[in-house]
Design an enzyme around this catalytic site. Structure first.
Site, PDB file in Angstrom:
ATOM      1  N   GLY A 108       1.287  -1.277   0.024  1.00 38.98           N
ATOM      2  CA  GLY A 108      -0.092   0.103  -0.545  1.00 38.98           C
ATOM      3  C   GLY A 108       1.077   0.937   0.000  1.00 38.98           C
ATOM      4  O   GLY A 108       1.562   0.950  -0.408  1.00 38.98           O
ATOM      5  N   SER A 109       0.782   1.999   0.248  1.00 39.48           N
ATOM      6  CA  SER A 109       1.110   3.288   0.193  1.00 39.48           C
ATOM      7  C   SER A 109       0.304   5.136   0.781  1.00 39.48           C
ATOM      8  O   SER A 109      -1.100   4.804   0.328  1.00 39.48           O
ATOM      9  CB  SER A 109       1.760   3.699  -1.119  1.00 39.48           C
ATOM     10  OG  SER A 109       2.180   3.085  -1.736  1.00 39.48           O
ATOM     11  N   ASN A 110       1.069   6.206   0.890  1.00 37.83           N
ATOM     12  CA  ASN A 110       0.377   6.999   1.075  1.00 37.83           C
ATOM     13  C   ASN A 110       1.476   8.046   0.685  1.00 37.83           C
ATOM     14  O   ASN A 110       2.329   7.746   0.748  1.00 37.83           O
ATOM     15  CB  ASN A 110       0.297   8.036   2.675  1.00 37.83           C
ATOM     16  CG  ASN A 110       0.117   6.590   3.825  1.00 37.83           C
ATOM     17  OD1 ASN A 110      -1.686   6.890   3.678  1.00 37.83           O
ATOM     18  ND2 ASN A 110       0.545   6.475   4.754  1.00 37.83           N
ATOM     19  N   ASN A 127      -4.658   4.966  -0.822  1.00 34.67           N
ATOM     20  CA  ASN A 127      -4.502   3.667  -1.040  1.00 34.67           C
ATOM     21  C   ASN A 127      -6.234   3.561  -1.734  1.00 34.67           C
ATOM     22  O   ASN A 127      -6.650   2.565  -2.019  1.00 34.67           O
ATOM     23  CB  ASN A 127      -4.850   2.072  -0.827  1.00 34.67           C
ATOM     24  CG  ASN A 127      -3.280   2.217  -0.345  1.00 34.67           C
ATOM     25  OD1 ASN A 127      -2.428   1.921   0.451  1.00 34.67           O
ATOM     26  ND2 ASN A 127      -1.859   2.612  -1.619  1.00 34.67           N
TER      27      ASN A 127
END
Length: 810
Positions: free
Chosen positions: A244-246, A520
């Protein structure tokens, strides 16, 4: 002469030897690689590597092949075992080396065991898929520069193997550590590209078999029909996925110097072949970019140059679709399209496995393909797509024809502005399953979902979805279309670089918003004041509940943008604020309801009565963060995971309102039995493990490096600084990290060509426990600190730990 002056002189001399009289002009690149470049190189490639604090290499090559050489050499020095294991996977040799029943290499595909992994990758290799893509002229195929980088990387990796002794016990003395070719490097990039499509369906591809008889298999009478909508949502769940990621970009109107700012926080695996590795890559006069590469790739995957910074987040776009085939009666290998028959093509794949007596044995399986793609038996364990006497299913993955990922990353590294970044993505169209968030020194911000997606419009889905697709497409964007009708074929946008995909003009994009953020969820709330809508369902949804991480991120970054005069310091503080949105929403209600329980007691899921009275004060006193010293964070975390585990509990009393997507749903539902039961389970579980209810989080969320316990901040609960770790009470709690915050970068610009950057590789540069850079940045992460970036020459040369080496094939 002082040591510092001697090092500086050595650096200048080395660079002069490497680059000649001066900086190379922009056109000074190597000639195209001959066919022989796909063999281990024996030429005279070399590079200069300048190491600064925390083992970060600044690599200089005179052209793309020499730069790739330096990158391959330095990556091998830090992570040779992780790399070598991945190349075993790509060669389809895991069953021979590690045993057929062993777990597959999840960094390269979702294959459940080594035999499935080998069959999958040998299928690709036997078909010469990557070789054919390499032969395509750019832009449909890779550029000359990308090929040269791959050639150089392989030569650098091989040179390190020849010149050094492996000390990492993970592969020391192992015969499976072998030289590689440029083709191996290209195959590694291709495997990464397939992760959202064929790579996710590896078991379904290798396990697809026609029915044993002519009868259609039917479920037992009274058996429940599979919930395909729920299965598709689980398969494509971004919040609980392995990656995932921000990321957030701030435009100049919100910053102290009127220039852009970027904070990137990707959530990637902490071990294995999908680790990041940090470096600066320079070809004088041609390329100068700093950031992180995925292991085994010769390009910067996310990072910055002197004028632009970018990061990626895993998108909600579904990079694959499925066609349901109508089979010819009596022939499970022939399907019908508009009433005409087409024969599947079969390829028998043979792999070598380690037999029970240790001797090699051959195992063969046949894989079947159609005009749409490979025949599959299902997607994941919960979404069966059985091959019967009357129907079969074929996967469409346009990224199976995409070898442009290296060029997309290389072009972003050269982009001088957000405008250039958009143009680079439009030209290469090589990103398979990510969004891009970027900011530049001119004060511009960008969010774009520029990725390779099958061209399934909402209109096509309405016309052509099968009964299964009518469940999966609205629920999760996974199209299951009627393969018996030619009119249901994927169309092609005029601006698309390959058939059957959406072109750049279809991509949800937001430019110059005060902030552009993604965690996400879909593109809808990249900026809550400027929602993006109107894109097809396959890109993502709108007007649906957002994850707690998205909600918390939008609250925080919009508040920062509204405050204004932001600096890189503000970005670092946000990264390590560790605010838990779930705690802000529910902890006070939980503490109040806890205090109202009769006699301070509740019944757990085993039927035991538990005294939870002590938990009430702990929850009330918790600071609502996931800092290592936070008391009550662990208790609330265990309670929350139990409460939300099955996904069916009505957690909130106030439902979601699409007009208030950031603040709803809210108000913890403490009236139902799930609240008290979950609290009792959390309390009894901690006590059984010998863990105090008010224990500091860091005492029970940690990693162990060379016998030293390092507390780890962050976690779930919607925290920006996401950490995912398995609970192991016997080892003291969350005793390892599976994935989460990885290569963190906070970047701004000073207008003088030297970006203001702070970075952090949470698990450190090297996977070798004998390396001095095995855990040094992990300790920084524990303390909430970052590394001061060194991009310009004056900053590199002033490093107190500067070490300069020249590496070459000879």
């Amino acid at each position: 002469m002082s040591l510092r002056h001697r090092l500086r002189a050595l650096t200048v001399t080395g660079l002069a030897l490497l680059t000649g009289a001066g900086a190379l002009p922009a056109t000074a690149v190597a000639a195209p690689a001959p066919d022989g470049a796909l063999r281990p190189s024996g030429g005279g490639l070399s590079a200069v590597i300048r190491y600064t604090e925390y083992g970060i290499p600044h690599i200089v090559g005179k052209d793309y092949a020499n730069l790739g050489f330096g990158s391959g050499w330095a990556q091998a020095a830090d992570n040779v075992c992780e790399l070598a294991g991945g190349f075993v996977t790509l060669r389809g040799e895991r069953s021979l080396v590690f045993g057929a029943d062993g777990p597959g290499d999840e960094a390269m595909s979702s294959a459940g065991d080594n035999l499935s992994s080998d069959l999958f990758f040998r299928g690709i290799n036997d078909a010469r898929t990557v070789e054919k893509l390499l032969d395509r002229p750019a832009p449909r195929g890779p550029s000359r520069q990308a090929k040269e980088l791959a050639r150089g990387w392989a030569a650098g990796y091989n040179a390190w193997l020849r010149q050094n002794r492996i000390t990492d016990p993970a592969c020391r003395g192992k015969d499976w550590v072998r030289p590689v070719t440029a083709l191996d490097v290209a195959r590694r990039g291709y495997a990464i590209t397939l992760l959202g499509g064929e790579g996710q369906a590896a078991d379904g591809i290798t396990g697809a078999r026609p029915p044993a008889g002519k009868a259609v298999a039917r479920p037992p009478a009274g058996a429940a029909k599979p919930d395909l909508a729920a299965a598709a949502r689980t398969l494509l769940d971004r919040e609980n996925a392995a990656m995932g990621s921000n990321a957030v970009a701030f435009a100049g109107g919100t910053t102290a110097d009127r220039r852009g700012l970027l904070l990137g926080n990707p959530h990637y695996p902490w071990s294995g072949g999908r680790r990041f590795w940090q470096s600066q890559l320079t070809i004088p006069g041609e390329l100068n970019v700093s950031g992180a590469s995925l292991l085994g790739l010769p390009v910067t995957s996310i990072g910055h140059n002197g004028d632009m910074a970018w990061s990626h987040t895993v998108s909600t776009g579904v990079p694959m679709s499925v066609y349901e085939l109508k089979l010819k009666p009596g022939d499970p290998y022939t399907y019908l399209v508009d009433g005409k028959t087409e024969r599947m093509t079969g390829r028998t794949i043979t792999v070598t496995v380690r037999g029970k007596d240790g001797r090699p044995e051959k195992v063969s399986r046949t894989q079947w393909r159609t005009r749409f793609g490979p025949v599959i038996s299902g997607l994941g364990k919960d979404l069966p797509l059985p091959w019967t006497a009357t129907s079969a299913f074929a996967l469409v993955d346009p990224n199976a024809a995409n070898l442009r990922f290296l060029d997309a990353s290389l072009s972003l590294g050269k982009a001088r502005s957000v405008r250039d970044a958009r143009a680079a993505l439009d030209r290469t169209q090589g990103l398979p399953w990510v969004n891009t968030v970027a900011a530049d020194s001119g004060g511009h911000s960008l969010y774009t979902q520029a990725q390779v997606l099958p061209r399934v419009t909402d209109e096509l889905a309405r016309r052509c979805s099968t009964p299964a697709g009518q469940q999966t497409f609205p629920a999760a964007g996974l199209a299951i279309l009627d393969g018996s009708r030619g009119a249901c074929a994927l169309g092609t946008d005029a601006d698309a670089v390959q058939p059957g995909v959406f072109g750049p003009r279809s991509m949800p994009t937001l430019v110059d918003a005060p902030y552009a953020e993604n965690s996400n969820d879909s593109a809808w709330l990249a900026n809550a004041d400027r929602p993006l809508t109107g894109y097809p369902r396959i890109f993502g949804d709108v007007s649906t509940p957002r994850s707690l991480r998205t909600r918390g991120a939008v609250e925080d970054v919009s508040a920062l943008a509204g405050r204004g005069r932001l600096t890189v310091d503000d970005l670092q503080q946000h990264q390590f604020r560790n605010r838990a949105p779930a705690g802000d929403l529910a902890a006070a209600d939980a503490a109040k309801a806890c205090a109202a329980l009769p006699g301070g007691k509740a019944v757990d899921s085993k039927g035991a009565t538990v005294d939870v009275s002590a938990a009430c004060h702990v929850l009330a006193g918790w600071d609502r963060t996931m800092n290592t010293g936070s008391r009550g964070a662990l208790l609330f975390d265990r309670f929350w995971r139990t409460l939300t585990a099955d996904g069916r509990t009505e957690v909130w009393r106030v439902p979601f309102d699409p007009r208030k997507p950031v603040t709803t749903p809210n108000t913890l539902n403490t009236r139902g039995p799930a609240f008290a039961r979950s609290l009792a389970d959390a309390v009894s579980g901690l006590r059984a493990a010998g863990i105090a209810l008010d224990a500091p989080l860091g005492e029970h969320q940690f990693v162990v490096r060379n016998g030293k316990r390092i507390p780890v901040p962050g976690g779930g609960l919607g925290v920006w600084n996401m950490i995912v770790a398995p609970w192991d009470a016997a080892r003291g709690g969350y005793a390892d990290v599976v994935h989460g915050s990885s290569y963190i970068q906070a970047v701004g610009f000073d207008g003088k060509g030297c970006p203001v950057a702070r970075t952090l590789l949470t698990y450190s540069q090297s996977a070798d426990p004998g390396s001095p850079h095995f855990s040094d940045q992990t300790e920084l992460f524990s303390a909430g600190r970052m590394v001061q970036g060194r991009f310009c020459e004056k900053d590199i040369l002033s490093s107190p730990q500067l070490k300069v080496i020249r590496v070459g094939e000879r």
